[in-house]
Design an enzyme around this catalytic site. Structure first.
Site, PDB file in Angstrom:
ATOM      1  NE  ARG A 170      45.729  51.281  29.858  1.00 33.87           N
ATOM      2  CZ  ARG A 170      45.461  51.370  31.154  1.00 33.87           C
ATOM      3  NH1 ARG A 170      44.363  50.835  31.637  1.00 33.87           N
ATOM      4  NH2 ARG A 170      46.279  51.974  31.978  1.00 33.87           N
ATOM      5  NE  ARG A 197      46.709  48.542  40.197  1.00 32.77           N
ATOM      6  CZ  ARG A 197      47.025  48.656  38.919  1.00 32.77           C
ATOM      7  NH1 ARG A 197      46.130  48.364  38.012  1.00 32.77           N
ATOM      8  NH2 ARG A 197      48.224  49.069  38.544  1.00 32.77           N
ATOM      9  CE  LYS A 218      51.744  49.256  30.378  1.00 28.64           C
ATOM     10  NZ  LYS A 218      51.303  49.723  31.715  1.00 28.64           N
ATOM     11  CG  ASN A 219      54.790  49.230  33.226  1.00 26.80           C
ATOM     12  OD1 ASN A 219      53.917  49.954  32.730  1.00 26.80           O
ATOM     13  ND2 ASN A 219      54.547  48.015  33.658  1.00 26.80           N
ATOM     14  CG  ASP A 253      52.804  43.496  34.593  1.00 23.11           C
ATOM     15  OD1 ASP A 253      53.529  44.501  34.525  1.00 23.11           O
ATOM     16  OD2 ASP A 253      51.808  43.424  35.345  1.00 23.11           O
TER      17      ASP A 253
HETATM   18  C1  EPZ Z   1      53.097  48.697  38.497  1.00 28.79           C
HETATM   19  O1  EPZ Z   1      51.801  49.013  38.949  1.00 28.79           O
HETATM   20  C2  EPZ Z   1      52.955  48.435  37.004  1.00 28.79           C
HETATM   21  N1  EPZ Z   1      52.472  49.637  36.330  1.00 28.79           N
HETATM   22  C3  EPZ Z   1      51.976  47.288  36.788  1.00 28.79           C
HETATM   23  O2  EPZ Z   1      51.922  47.030  35.383  1.00 28.79           O
HETATM   24  C4  EPZ Z   1      52.525  46.049  37.497  1.00 28.79           C
HETATM   25  O3  EPZ Z   1      51.614  44.994  37.346  1.00 28.79           O
HETATM   26  C5  EPZ Z   1      52.702  46.378  38.996  1.00 28.79           C
HETATM   27  O4  EPZ Z   1      53.582  47.513  39.143  1.00 28.79           O
HETATM   28  C6  EPZ Z   1      53.300  45.221  39.772  1.00 28.79           C
HETATM   29  O5  EPZ Z   1      54.493  44.857  39.255  1.00 28.79           O
HETATM   30  C7  EPZ Z   1      53.366  50.623  36.045  1.00 28.79           C
HETATM   31  O6  EPZ Z   1      54.541  50.529  36.344  1.00 28.79           O
HETATM   32  C8  EPZ Z   1      52.817  51.827  35.338  1.00 28.79           C
HETATM   33  P1  EPZ Z   1      52.140  48.205  42.759  1.00 28.79           P
HETATM   34  P2  EPZ Z   1      51.596  49.635  40.429  1.00 28.79           P
HETATM   35  O7  EPZ Z   1      51.995  49.519  43.446  1.00 28.79           O
HETATM   36  O8  EPZ Z   1      52.771  50.419  40.818  1.00 28.79           O
HETATM   37  C9  EPZ Z   1      49.205  47.400  46.380  1.00 28.79           C
HETATM   38  C10 EPZ Z   1      50.847  46.499  33.385  1.00 28.79           C
HETATM   39  O9  EPZ Z   1      50.159  45.528  33.057  1.00 28.79           O
HETATM   40  N2  EPZ Z   1      49.327  48.839  46.690  1.00 28.79           N
HETATM   41  O10 EPZ Z   1      53.510  47.598  42.638  1.00 28.79           O
HETATM   42  O11 EPZ Z   1      50.270  50.293  40.452  1.00 28.79           O
HETATM   43  C11 EPZ Z   1      48.498  47.147  45.049  1.00 28.79           C
HETATM   44  O12 EPZ Z   1      47.098  47.147  45.216  1.00 28.79           O
HETATM   45  C12 EPZ Z   1      50.636  47.156  34.730  1.00 28.79           C
HETATM   46  O13 EPZ Z   1      51.763  46.993  32.703  1.00 28.79           O
HETATM   47  C13 EPZ Z   1      48.728  49.327  47.841  1.00 28.79           C
HETATM   48  O14 EPZ Z   1      48.090  48.591  48.589  1.00 28.79           O
HETATM   49  O15 EPZ Z   1      51.537  48.321  41.301  1.00 28.79           O
HETATM   50  C14 EPZ Z   1      49.044  45.798  44.661  1.00 28.79           C
HETATM   51  O16 EPZ Z   1      48.298  44.800  45.329  1.00 28.79           O
HETATM   52  C15 EPZ Z   1      49.485  46.536  35.482  1.00 28.79           C
HETATM   53  N3  EPZ Z   1      48.843  50.653  48.124  1.00 28.79           N
HETATM   54  C16 EPZ Z   1      50.476  45.810  45.212  1.00 28.79           C
HETATM   55  O17 EPZ Z   1      50.513  46.874  46.178  1.00 28.79           O
HETATM   56  C17 EPZ Z   1      49.542  51.507  47.310  1.00 28.79           C
HETATM   57  O18 EPZ Z   1      49.634  52.710  47.630  1.00 28.79           O
HETATM   58  C18 EPZ Z   1      51.556  46.090  44.167  1.00 28.79           C
HETATM   59  O19 EPZ Z   1      51.113  47.184  43.420  1.00 28.79           O
HETATM   60  C19 EPZ Z   1      50.141  50.983  46.131  1.00 28.79           C
HETATM   61  C20 EPZ Z   1      50.027  49.648  45.852  1.00 28.79           C
END
Ligand code: EPZ
Length: 419
Positions: free
Chosen positions: A398, A122, A22-23, A306
């Protein structure tokens, strides 16, 4: 609405073919915006997040055909509407991945703020700050991101926090920027490597994907391509934990074990026998109750957030005490109250759950809240005595392709019924 009904206490035995990731699929679908022609994807999973992405791209003027051989033909090369509407974006945060491609290809984009979800607020500040460093002008008003850029100019981007989709957004934006972009503190997930492999096939010049420093040399255009999405390591990990929790034996086919070391190490610690072949993994629990394992989530290549909820379900019935610490998201414990209702001994202290494994969980009516929390409730239902029902299974759909069909093939007594 649908719910799942599970009659627990049956150990899983058999084999499962892992679906495409998916990702990986989501960023690669958005990368179709960058191409000057159509791309054909094979091994894309049948998931609601993929359908949402296709609807979003169609809304912007893309065309797609699902071929009879299950390959996906998508032409995102001539968008006519550079707006990602709230009604679709609110259902899938990854919609933010349209921003970088639209901006670098067309010089403008209007995208609804994705908003938070069950696991956290997020934010997207890292995405927006990095695009501004590349020369974009970004305004946020009335719940929308308005971005314009006469030209994106390559520069050094230093992420103050590791973010998977922010790294993906900037890589995609930089592919058509002028000059060289160097990303420091880049996320290293295998799904980023998969996206970059596809972009390189499209003509992008990128090095360092999968490490913390990624260098992109901007080019004038990217072409259409045929690409096969990598297997979903989280789906594979979920079925391995489902087998460990029920004491069974499983062969997972079509899997890249190389991206699952942190998951496999923890499964070995539970007492599972694991054999690895070229592209399959065999896990045999031999009827044993798993030993408890301590979990601390982190960024790749460390233990993935995850998989946290799935291992929490395993620890709930494992032999011994354990701690599960979530360091990535601020609220990824929505499965805890539901597992506790089944009799799990879980005490949440800040971002750590202290768990004392119990011998039995009791089947219960449960409500799913987010994708991986719902997976953990399914795993708990498989091992619980009695019947478990799980409402709001749209969360599961999803990220898991026909989960009840795959579990039935492994011997589970599970069915999907109308609510
Ligand atoms: C990706 O989400 C994945 N989704 C998530 O999978 C996964 O859990 C996550 O990475 C962490 O590995 C996809 O790839 C579509 P992050 P993403 O930006 O990119 C903070 C699933 O279950 N942050 O790596 O949204 C954020 O709040 C999903 O398949 C900011 O503060 O996660 C988090 O605490 C869930 N500002 C941390 O960084 C930003 O602009 C990591 O989030 C972006 C993120």
């Amino acid at each position: 609405m649908y719910k799942l009904i599970i009659h627990g206490g049956i150990s899983l035995n058999g084999s499962v073919i892992t679906a495409g990731s998916k990702n990986s699929s989501l960023p690669i679908l958005f990368a179709s915006i960058l191409a000057n022609g159509p791309i054909t994807l094979t091994n894309t999973p049948h998931l609601s997040d993929v359908s949402t992405t296709l609807r979003l791209l169609m809304d912007m003027g893309a065309e797609f055909i699902l071929e009879s051989d299950n390959s996906l033909f998508i032409d995102g090369s001539k968008l006519t509407n550079l707006v990602a509407q709230y009604n679709l974006v609110k259902t899938m945060r990854a919609s933010i991945l349209a921003l970088g491609p639209m901006l670098t290809k067309y010089g403008k984009a209007k995208i609804s703020l994705p908003g938070g979800c069950a696991i956290g607020s997020r934010p997207v500040n890292l995405h927006l700050e990095a695009l501004e460093n590349l020369g974009a002008t970004i305004k946020v008003k009335n719940g929308y991101i308005y971005a314009t850029a006469k030209e994106l100019i390559g520069t050094k981007i230093n992420f103050k926090q590791i973010s998977v989709t922010a790294t993906e957004n900037i890589i995609m934006a930089a592919t058509l920027a002028t000059g060289i972009t160097t990303i420091h503190n880049a996320a290293q997930e295998p799904e980023i490597v998969d996206l970059v492999n596809c972009l390189i096939k499209m003509g992008a010049i990128i090095s360092g994907a999968g490490t913390s420093i990624v260098i992109i040399q901007g080019v004038d255009e990217l072409s259409g391509v045929t690409y096969s999405v990598c297997p979903d390591r989280i789906e594979a990990g979920t079925y391995l934990v489902a087998t460990a929790i029920t004491g069974g034996k499983i062969t997972i086919k079509n899997v890249h074990y190389q991206s699952m070391h942190a998951i496999l190490e923890k499964l070995l610690e539970t007492g599972a026998d694991i054999k690895i072949n070229e592209n399959s993994i065999i896990l045999d629990m031999k009827g044993r109750r798993p030993r408890s394992v301590n979990i601390r989530t982190s960024t790749y290549p460390n233990f993935p957030t995850d998989m946290q909820a799935q291992f929490t379900a395993l620890n709930a019935i494992a032999d011994g005490r354990s701690t599960i610490t979530e360091t990535i998201f601020e609220n990824r414990f929505m499965h805890i109250p539901e597992l506790s209702r089944m009799g799990a001994n879980l005490v949440l202290k800040g971002n750590t759950v202290v768990c004392k494994g119990v011998k039995y969980l009791k089947g219960m009516p449960l409500i799913a809240t987010d994708l991986r929390a719902s997976a953990s409730l399914v795993l708990a239902g498989l091992v619980a005595t009695g019947t478990t029902t799980i409402e709001r299974v749209y969360h599961l759909d999803r990220g898991y392709e026909t989960i009840e069909e795959k579990l039935k093939l492994l011997g589970a007594q599970i069915e999907r019924v109308q609510d």
